[in-house]
Design a protein around this motif. Structure first.
Motif, PDB file in Angstrom:
ATOM      1  N   PHE A 186       0.825  -1.201   0.000  1.00 46.49           N
ATOM      2  CA  PHE A 186       0.000   0.000   0.000  1.00 46.49           C
ATOM      3  C   PHE A 186       0.864   1.257   0.000  1.00 46.49           C
ATOM      4  O   PHE A 186       0.593   2.207  -0.735  1.00 46.49           O
ATOM      5  N   LEU A 187       1.909   1.271   0.805  1.00 44.83           N
ATOM      6  CA  LEU A 187       2.790   2.437   0.871  1.00 44.83           C
ATOM      7  C   LEU A 187       3.534   2.645  -0.446  1.00 44.83           C
ATOM      8  O   LEU A 187       3.732   3.786  -0.880  1.00 44.83           O
ATOM      9  N   LEU A 188       3.930   1.574  -1.096  1.00 50.86           N
ATOM     10  CA  LEU A 188       4.624   1.683  -2.373  1.00 50.86           C
ATOM     11  C   LEU A 188       3.701   2.261  -3.452  1.00 50.86           C
ATOM     12  O   LEU A 188       4.098   3.146  -4.213  1.00 50.86           O
ATOM     13  N   ARG A 189       2.462   1.772  -3.503  1.00 51.81           N
ATOM     14  CA  ARG A 189       1.494   2.304  -4.468  1.00 51.81           C
ATOM     15  C   ARG A 189       1.185   3.771  -4.177  1.00 51.81           C
ATOM     16  O   ARG A 189       1.095   4.586  -5.090  1.00 51.81           O
ATOM     17  N   SER A 190       1.028   4.114  -2.918  1.00 51.49           N
ATOM     18  CA  SER A 190       0.733   5.501  -2.554  1.00 51.49           C
ATOM     19  C   SER A 190       1.884   6.420  -2.936  1.00 51.49           C
ATOM     20  O   SER A 190       1.668   7.513  -3.473  1.00 51.49           O
ATOM     21  N   ALA A 191       3.094   5.981  -2.693  1.00 47.62           N
ATOM     22  CA  ALA A 191       4.261   6.791  -3.053  1.00 47.62           C
ATOM     23  C   ALA A 191       4.337   6.975  -4.572  1.00 47.62           C
ATOM     24  O   ALA A 191       4.658   8.069  -5.062  1.00 47.62           O
ATOM     25  N   PHE A 192       4.049   5.921  -5.314  1.00 47.07           N
ATOM     26  CA  PHE A 192       4.071   6.016  -6.777  1.00 47.07           C
ATOM     27  C   PHE A 192       3.064   7.035  -7.273  1.00 47.07           C
ATOM     28  O   PHE A 192       3.390   7.916  -8.077  1.00 47.07           O
ATOM     29  N   TRP A 193       1.806   6.949  -6.817  1.00 42.88           N
ATOM     30  CA  TRP A 193       0.773   7.850  -7.301  1.00 42.88           C
ATOM     31  C   TRP A 193       0.995   9.282  -6.831  1.00 42.88           C
ATOM     32  O   TRP A 193       0.706  10.233  -7.550  1.00 42.88           O
ATOM     33  N   LEU A 194       1.523   9.465  -5.625  1.00 47.54           N
ATOM     34  CA  LEU A 194       1.820  10.812  -5.164  1.00 47.54           C
ATOM     35  C   LEU A 194       2.952  11.437  -5.969  1.00 47.54           C
ATOM     36  O   LEU A 194       2.926  12.624  -6.298  1.00 47.54           O
TER      37      LEU A 194
END
Length: 97
Positions: A2-10
């Protein structure tokens, strides 16, 4: 994950909406450059056509004139002044009050 996906989209959102970049100006510049290159390419192709009759020569002249008076090459339609101003209603007659 979840943190990896959030960092990517941000990160992607920051790259798209980063400060100091005007997307409207960038899109307008890209559009005008594309129109200029496209018109130049088409003009080169038209000039390469060999004509031997009057009908072909007239067609080439019309196409070349149409390319040089491109209405999209100037300012966008919403930035240009209106061609026909809005008509105003006639004044009321004095007898109507």
């Amino acid at each position: 994950m979840f943190l990896l996906r959030s960092a990517f989209w941000l990160t992607l959102a920051f790259l798209v909406i980063r400060p100091g970049v005007d997307m409207g100006d960038a899109a307008a510049a890209l559009s005008s450059e594309a129109m200029a290159r496209g018109s130049q390419f088409v003009a080169e192709r038209i000039e390469a056509i060999e004509c031997d009759d009057l009908h072909c020569v007239g067609g080439k002249a019309l196409a070349t004139a149409a390319l040089q008076t491109n209405p999209l090459a100037g300012a966008p339609m919403h930035a240009q002044p209106a061609r026909h101003p809005v008509p105003h209603p006639r004044p009321r007659p004095d007898r109507a009050g």
